[in-house]
Motif scaffolding. Sequence first.
Motif, PDB file in Angstrom:
ATOM      1  N   PRO A  16      11.149   9.341 -29.710  1.00  0.00           N
ATOM      2  CA  PRO A  16      12.571   8.998 -29.863  1.00  0.00           C
ATOM      3  C   PRO A  16      12.945   7.944 -28.927  1.00  0.00           C
ATOM      4  O   PRO A  16      12.629   8.045 -27.707  1.00  0.00           O
ATOM      5  CB  PRO A  16      13.231  10.342 -29.542  1.00  0.00           C
ATOM      6  N   PHE A  17      13.723   6.908 -29.396  1.00  0.00           N
ATOM      7  CA  PHE A  17      14.215   6.186 -28.839  1.00  0.00           C
ATOM      8  C   PHE A  17      15.163   6.576 -27.704  1.00  0.00           C
ATOM      9  O   PHE A  17      15.835   7.372 -27.744  1.00  0.00           O
ATOM     10  CB  PHE A  17      15.029   4.830 -29.521  1.00  0.00           C
ATOM     11  N   GLY A  18      15.039   6.190 -26.674  1.00  0.00           N
ATOM     12  CA  GLY A  18      15.671   6.566 -25.125  1.00  0.00           C
ATOM     13  C   GLY A  18      14.987   7.474 -24.392  1.00  0.00           C
ATOM     14  O   GLY A  18      15.100   7.855 -23.256  1.00  0.00           O
ATOM     15  N   LYS A  19      13.919   8.111 -24.733  1.00  0.00           N
ATOM     16  CA  LYS A  19      12.967   8.896 -24.143  1.00  0.00           C
ATOM     17  C   LYS A  19      12.155   8.143 -23.145  1.00  0.00           C
ATOM     18  O   LYS A  19      11.494   7.020 -23.572  1.00  0.00           O
ATOM     19  CB  LYS A  19      12.037   9.600 -25.027  1.00  0.00           C
ATOM     20  N   ILE A  20      12.105   8.462 -22.094  1.00  0.00           N
ATOM     21  CA  ILE A  20      11.487   7.774 -21.099  1.00  0.00           C
ATOM     22  C   ILE A  20      10.079   7.869 -21.192  1.00  0.00           C
ATOM     23  O   ILE A  20       9.568   9.163 -21.075  1.00  0.00           O
ATOM     24  CB  ILE A  20      12.033   8.093 -19.664  1.00  0.00           C
ATOM     25  N   LEU A  21       9.285   6.883 -21.517  1.00  0.00           N
ATOM     26  CA  LEU A  21       7.715   7.111 -21.796  1.00  0.00           C
ATOM     27  C   LEU A  21       7.109   5.742 -21.291  1.00  0.00           C
ATOM     28  O   LEU A  21       7.432   4.690 -21.671  1.00  0.00           O
ATOM     29  CB  LEU A  21       7.600   7.342 -23.162  1.00  0.00           C
ATOM     30  N   LYS A  22       6.318   5.706 -20.427  1.00  0.00           N
ATOM     31  CA  LYS A  22       5.502   4.733 -19.805  1.00  0.00           C
ATOM     32  C   LYS A  22       4.298   4.560 -20.501  1.00  0.00           C
ATOM     33  O   LYS A  22       3.624   5.388 -21.022  1.00  0.00           O
ATOM     34  CB  LYS A  22       5.360   4.828 -18.323  1.00  0.00           C
ATOM     35  N   SER A  23       4.193   3.240 -21.124  1.00  0.00           N
ATOM     36  CA  SER A  23       2.976   3.079 -21.829  1.00  0.00           C
ATOM     37  C   SER A  23       2.210   1.637 -21.421  1.00  0.00           C
ATOM     38  O   SER A  23       3.059   0.921 -21.012  1.00  0.00           O
ATOM     39  CB  SER A  23       3.276   2.859 -23.183  1.00  0.00           C
ATOM     40  N   ARG A  32       7.563  -0.366 -23.317  1.00  0.00           N
ATOM     41  CA  ARG A  32       7.928  -1.322 -24.082  1.00  0.00           C
ATOM     42  C   ARG A  32       8.321  -0.688 -25.306  1.00  0.00           C
ATOM     43  O   ARG A  32       7.855   0.496 -25.668  1.00  0.00           O
ATOM     44  CB  ARG A  32       6.887  -2.474 -24.432  1.00  0.00           C
ATOM     45  N   ARG A  33       9.002  -1.325 -26.272  1.00  0.00           N
ATOM     46  CA  ARG A  33       9.612  -0.844 -27.455  1.00  0.00           C
ATOM     47  C   ARG A  33       9.290  -1.866 -28.549  1.00  0.00           C
ATOM     48  O   ARG A  33       9.727  -2.955 -28.373  1.00  0.00           O
ATOM     49  CB  ARG A  33      10.892  -0.146 -27.599  1.00  0.00           C
ATOM     50  N   THR A  55      10.125  -6.062 -27.892  1.00  0.00           N
ATOM     51  CA  THR A  55      11.227  -6.008 -26.899  1.00  0.00           C
ATOM     52  C   THR A  55      10.713  -5.211 -25.818  1.00  0.00           C
ATOM     53  O   THR A  55      10.256  -4.359 -25.803  1.00  0.00           O
ATOM     54  CB  THR A  55      12.524  -6.087 -27.416  1.00  0.00           C
ATOM     55  N   THR A  56      11.461  -5.933 -24.577  1.00  0.00           N
ATOM     56  CA  THR A  56      11.259  -4.741 -23.319  1.00  0.00           C
ATOM     57  C   THR A  56      12.597  -4.131 -23.008  1.00  0.00           C
ATOM     58  O   THR A  56      13.631  -4.637 -23.599  1.00  0.00           O
ATOM     59  CB  THR A  56      10.840  -5.600 -22.263  1.00  0.00           C
ATOM     60  N   VAL A  57      12.591  -3.016 -22.237  1.00  0.00           N
ATOM     61  CA  VAL A  57      13.739  -2.165 -22.083  1.00  0.00           C
ATOM     62  C   VAL A  57      13.836  -2.498 -20.467  1.00  0.00           C
ATOM     63  O   VAL A  57      12.867  -2.739 -19.621  1.00  0.00           O
ATOM     64  CB  VAL A  57      13.704  -0.896 -22.511  1.00  0.00           C
ATOM     65  N   PRO A  58      15.103  -2.022 -19.850  1.00  0.00           N
ATOM     66  CA  PRO A  58      15.017  -2.043 -18.492  1.00  0.00           C
ATOM     67  C   PRO A  58      14.084  -1.296 -17.642  1.00  0.00           C
ATOM     68  O   PRO A  58      13.588  -0.025 -18.300  1.00  0.00           O
ATOM     69  CB  PRO A  58      16.349  -1.648 -18.019  1.00  0.00           C
ATOM     70  N   GLY A  59      13.239  -1.841 -16.827  1.00  0.00           N
ATOM     71  CA  GLY A  59      12.053  -1.187 -16.110  1.00  0.00           C
ATOM     72  C   GLY A  59      10.725  -1.781 -16.644  1.00  0.00           C
ATOM     73  O   GLY A  59       9.655  -1.179 -16.134  1.00  0.00           O
ATOM     74  N   SER A  60      10.806  -2.545 -17.638  1.00  0.00           N
ATOM     75  CA  SER A  60       9.586  -3.164 -18.171  1.00  0.00           C
ATOM     76  C   SER A  60       8.752  -4.051 -17.039  1.00  0.00           C
ATOM     77  O   SER A  60       9.447  -4.499 -16.261  1.00  0.00           O
ATOM     78  CB  SER A  60       9.717  -3.862 -19.559  1.00  0.00           C
TER      79      SER A  60
END
Length: 173
Positions: A16-23, A32-33, A55-60
Amino acid sequence: MIDQVLAREHFFRHVPFGKILKSQMPVQIDKRRHHRLAGHPIDADLINAGKQTITTVPGSAFFDSAMSFGMIRAGKVDLTVLGAMEVSQWGDIANWKIPGKLVKGMGGAMDLALGAKQLFVMMELLTKSGEPKLVERCSYPLTALGAVDRVYTDLATFHITARGVQAVDWVDG
């Protein structure tokens, strides 16, 4: 066949979008998403190993291959998702070479299979000719012995246990 890149992409489509997941992806982008999921503006210069715009999200964070392999080999990866040509009933994985085919390199599959705390495989259950890919013993060159924890296929989900393969979910019909 679900290849390495597609297996990871398919996995992340279900987070789910918004779930914190480091990949850690082949392009070494953390958190990344894909742009279609994130809804952010597209930057054509940011692509993944499958040539898809991301695209990247904050914390990328971006890092080089040396850092990537360092994290893998130091046991810092909790989970990896790989595609496979075969998985044995005991969790052996074959995913890097088809005998007789030219291979430029194995990539990082061996490091990931052995360095991650858990290994999930995504693959089709049957070959195009109808042969099972979840087998008693792998016939292709092995990537790792006893490394697979779960297998997700188009027809069922399996856990690899000390007693062998256990089907835990399957499609109706």
